[in-house]
Design a protein around this motif. Structure first.
Motif, mmCIF file in Angstrom:
data_model
loop_
_atom_site.group_PDB
_atom_site.id
_atom_site.type_symbol
_atom_site.label_atom_id
_atom_site.label_comp_id
_atom_site.label_asym_id
_atom_site.label_seq_id
_atom_site.Cartn_x
_atom_site.Cartn_y
_atom_site.Cartn_z
ATOM 1 N N ALA A 1 51.264 38.763 31.379
ATOM 2 C CA ALA A 1 50.192 37.849 31.791
ATOM 3 C C ALA A 1 49.336 37.614 30.558
ATOM 4 O O ALA A 1 49.019 38.557 29.822
ATOM 5 C CB ALA A 1 49.366 38.467 32.908
ATOM 6 N N LYS A 50 52.686 34.373 32.445
ATOM 7 C CA LYS A 50 51.922 33.844 33.595
ATOM 8 C C LYS A 50 52.333 34.507 34.911
ATOM 9 O O LYS A 50 52.317 33.871 35.970
ATOM 10 C CB LYS A 50 52.069 32.317 33.696
ATOM 11 C CG LYS A 50 51.667 31.572 32.414
ATOM 12 C CD LYS A 50 51.375 30.118 32.645
ATOM 13 C CE LYS A 50 51.083 29.409 31.333
ATOM 14 N NZ LYS A 50 50.792 28.004 31.450
ATOM 15 N N ALA A 69 53.764 27.092 27.716
ATOM 16 C CA ALA A 69 54.266 28.367 28.273
ATOM 17 C C ALA A 69 53.335 29.533 27.957
ATOM 18 O O ALA A 69 53.310 30.534 28.680
ATOM 19 C CB ALA A 69 55.660 28.647 27.727
ATOM 20 N N LYS A 93 52.626 30.260 24.236
ATOM 21 C CA LYS A 93 53.000 30.733 22.887
ATOM 22 C C LYS A 93 51.751 31.056 22.059
ATOM 23 O O LYS A 93 51.642 32.127 21.470
ATOM 24 C CB LYS A 93 53.830 29.646 22.154
ATOM 25 C CG LYS A 93 55.126 29.290 22.876
ATOM 26 C CD LYS A 93 55.899 28.187 22.168
ATOM 27 C CE LYS A 93 55.256 26.815 22.270
ATOM 28 N NZ LYS A 93 55.161 26.269 23.621
ATOM 29 N N THR A 94 50.812 30.109 22.010
ATOM 30 C CA THR A 94 49.614 30.326 21.183
ATOM 31 C C THR A 94 48.810 31.512 21.705
ATOM 32 O O THR A 94 48.290 32.323 20.928
ATOM 33 C CB THR A 94 48.732 29.056 21.178
ATOM 34 O OG1 THR A 94 49.557 27.936 20.835
ATOM 35 C CG2 THR A 94 47.602 29.160 20.190
ATOM 36 N N THR A 95 48.731 31.623 23.024
ATOM 37 C CA THR A 95 47.988 32.743 23.625
ATOM 38 C C THR A 95 48.624 34.071 23.208
ATOM 39 O O THR A 95 47.929 35.036 22.864
ATOM 40 C CB THR A 95 48.006 32.599 25.165
ATOM 41 O OG1 THR A 95 47.556 31.287 25.506
ATOM 42 C CG2 THR A 95 47.138 33.636 25.837
ATOM 43 N N LEU A 140 56.476 23.452 26.543
ATOM 44 C CA LEU A 140 55.064 23.062 26.456
ATOM 45 C C LEU A 140 54.180 23.892 27.381
ATOM 46 O O LEU A 140 54.442 23.944 28.592
ATOM 47 C CB LEU A 140 54.905 21.593 26.873
ATOM 48 C CG LEU A 140 55.546 20.525 25.989
ATOM 49 C CD1 LEU A 140 55.553 19.188 26.724
ATOM 50 C CD2 LEU A 140 54.797 20.418 24.676
ATOM 51 N N VAL A 166 48.313 22.209 31.714
ATOM 52 C CA VAL A 166 49.769 22.406 31.771
ATOM 53 C C VAL A 166 50.160 22.012 33.180
ATOM 54 O O VAL A 166 49.780 22.692 34.138
ATOM 55 C CB VAL A 166 50.155 23.881 31.512
ATOM 56 C CG1 VAL A 166 51.671 24.033 31.521
ATOM 57 C CG2 VAL A 166 49.580 24.380 30.201
HETATM 58 N N1 LIG Z 1 47.112 31.935 34.294
HETATM 59 C C1 LIG Z 1 47.633 32.075 33.073
HETATM 60 N N2 LIG Z 1 47.374 31.149 32.131
HETATM 61 C C2 LIG Z 1 47.921 31.326 30.904
HETATM 62 C C3 LIG Z 1 48.741 32.428 30.579
HETATM 63 N N3 LIG Z 1 49.134 32.310 29.289
HETATM 64 C C4 LIG Z 1 48.585 31.173 28.815
HETATM 65 N N4 LIG Z 1 47.842 30.578 29.795
HETATM 66 C C5 LIG Z 1 47.112 29.307 29.703
HETATM 67 O O1 LIG Z 1 48.089 28.258 29.595
HETATM 68 C C6 LIG Z 1 47.593 27.231 28.765
HETATM 69 C C7 LIG Z 1 48.578 26.984 27.626
HETATM 70 O O2 LIG Z 1 48.618 28.135 26.817
HETATM 71 P P1 LIG Z 1 49.063 28.053 25.288
HETATM 72 O O3 LIG Z 1 49.083 29.441 24.775
HETATM 73 O O4 LIG Z 1 48.247 27.057 24.563
HETATM 74 O O5 LIG Z 1 50.536 27.503 25.454
HETATM 75 P P2 LIG Z 1 51.532 27.008 24.309
HETATM 76 O O6 LIG Z 1 52.873 27.448 24.715
HETATM 77 O O7 LIG Z 1 51.049 27.447 22.974
HETATM 78 O O8 LIG Z 1 51.366 25.423 24.439
HETATM 79 P P3 LIG Z 1 52.025 24.268 23.497
HETATM 80 O O9 LIG Z 1 51.878 24.735 22.074
HETATM 81 O O10 LIG Z 1 51.224 23.053 23.802
HETATM 82 O O11 LIG Z 1 53.440 24.130 23.908
HETATM 83 C C8 LIG Z 1 46.216 27.681 28.296
HETATM 84 O O12 LIG Z 1 45.257 27.114 29.160
HETATM 85 C C9 LIG Z 1 46.263 29.193 28.465
HETATM 86 O O13 LIG Z 1 44.990 29.756 28.672
HETATM 87 C C10 LIG Z 1 49.009 33.404 31.613
HETATM 88 O O14 LIG Z 1 49.747 34.373 31.447
HETATM 89 N N5 LIG Z 1 48.426 33.163 32.824
#
Ligand SMILES: Nc1nc2c(ncn2[C@@H]2O[C@H](COP(=O)(O)OP(=O)(O)OP(=O)(O)O)[C@@H](O)[C@H]2O)c(=O)[nH]1
Length: 360
Positions: A224, A194, A27, A29-31, A25, A316
């Motif tokens: 990142a 991250k 991590a 992924k969507t980004t 959750l 998160v």
């Molecule tokens: N500081 C930082 N924040 C990040 C990074 N990648 C993603 N985020 C932030 O982390 C949060 C979750 O990012 P998502 O991409 O939605 O993560 P996800 O894995 O798709 O989340 P779920 O689908 O809910 O499991 C968001 O607020 C992003 O902006 C990173 O490399 N650095």
């Protein structure tokens, strides 16, 4: 441009490569997928997105990004539970429909929910109707390096023992730790995301910790904000469905007899609120609530009076990231909805009441 053995879209009859993107959750992924879509190098990508919780936030974020590689029609949301448990009822029919469509995609990207076991999904690529047409190009596991450094996936034996003593139904050691390891075990490529939140020594420690959590030795890269070139992520050419026997999850090893996997250790609910006038105070209260109740993930959209854009709120752990992601569309109902995810003993009534009070 180079093509993998599976990925040559110019070869008639070639299997369509599918990349599975997994990771706990929040991590990233969507980004990372958003980054892929914005740098797709001319590929037409179909996206299958699965989320835990009844609110399609990821799909909504990606539909709003307007990348040419992936039109809204090419984004398919699977919302009937975690993809690993709904393979037969949801995933296979979705893939079949996708493959029957005119103008087949060059590449399929599948985002699992943060709580999904990737193994049953990978196994689904051996189903006869799918196997002849699609292959798993690679499984990419995204890791929240900051969460690893903070000990989020380290086993707290006292806590786990206490939870098991209270609830006989808990057959796993630590659900978060197990899932983390199962997702790493499935990987062809691990993205340590991250890294902007850590220094060099911290990243190195995370690298060692992650390597120690899987007996396989997949390649690891650092990132990142998921900024990895699409050319690195797509076209791995692994054919992972042929190697699932070497990537068994804890659950598969414990229940070879075939007991069903489920997500009883986790809970989620949606909180619907009115407009949020003071977003700074609201976000700061959310931070306290998330911390007090050990909420694993909170995300959704808020209606801020007087603002033409909707506010995307992402938490998160205790990191909360609010930003205006797009304008409310004409005719769209402006509303505030947040999905909250935690362990099964999350006190829904208390968290719900606290969030409602924070919005008042
Ligand atoms: N500081 C930082 N924040 C990040 C990074 N990648 C993603 N985020 C932030 O982390 C949060 C979750 O990012 P998502 O991409 O939605 O993560 P996800 O894995 O798709 O989340 P779920 O689908 O809910 O499991 C968001 O607020 C992003 O902006 C990173 O490399 N650095």
């Amino acid at each position: 441009m180079t093509f993998s053995k599976t990925g040559d879209r110019k070869t008639p009859g070639a299997k369509i490569p599918a990349t599975v993107i997994t990771g706990f959750l929040g991590a990233g992924k969507t980004t990372m997928i958003r980054n892929i879509l914005e740098n797709a190098d001319g590929r037409r990508i179909a996206l299958i997105i699965n989320e835990f919780g009844d609110l399609g936030v990821d799909g909504d974020v990606l539909k709003g990004c307007g990348a040419e590689a992936c039109s809204e029609d090419d984004i398919i949301e699977l919302t009937n539970g975690c993809i690993c448990c709904t393979v037969a009822d949801d995933f296979i029919p979705t893939m079949t429909r996708l493959l029957e469509r005119e103008g087949r995609p060059d590449h399929i990207v599948i985002e699992t929910s943060g709580l999904a076991l990737p193994q049953p999904l990978i196994a689904a690529f051996n189903w006869p109707d799918i196997r002849t047409q699609v292959t798993v190009d690679g499984v990419i596991t995204v890791v929240d390096s900051a969460a690893v450094a903070a000990g989020r996936f380290a086993d707290d034996h006292d806590k786990v023992d206490a939870a098991r003593a209270e609830d006989d139904n808990l057959d796993h050691e630590s659900p978060i730790e197990e899932l983390f390891e199962d997702q790493l075990t499935a990987a062809d490529l691990i993205v340590l995301n991250k890294t902007d939140l850590l220094d060099a020594a911290g990243i190195e420690a995370v690298r060692r910790e992650v390597a120690s959590r899987t007996t396989r030795k997949p390649m690891m890269i650092e990132a990142a904000n998921g900024a990895v070139p699409a050319s690195v992520l797509l076209g791995l050419g692994v054919g992972t469905e042929d190697d699932i026997a070497n990537r068994k999850s804890h659950h598969e090893m414990e229940h070879e007899a075939g007991e069903e996997h489920d997500h009883d250790e986790f809970a989620s609910f949606v909180v619907e609120l009115g407009p949020i006038a003071d977003t700074t105070a609201f976000v700061s209260r959310l931070k306290e609530i998330v911390s007090a109740h050990d909420v694993l993930r909170l995300k959704g959209f808020a209606d801020v009076p007087g603002k033409p854009m909707r506010l995307l709120i992402q938490a998160v752990g205790t990191r909360i990231d609010p930003y205006f992601d797009r304008a409310w569309a004409a005719g769209e109902v402006r509303r505030t909805r947040l999905v909250v995810i935690g362990l099964h003993d999350l006190d829904e009534a208390a968290v719900r009441a606290a969030i409602v009070a924070a919005a008042a």
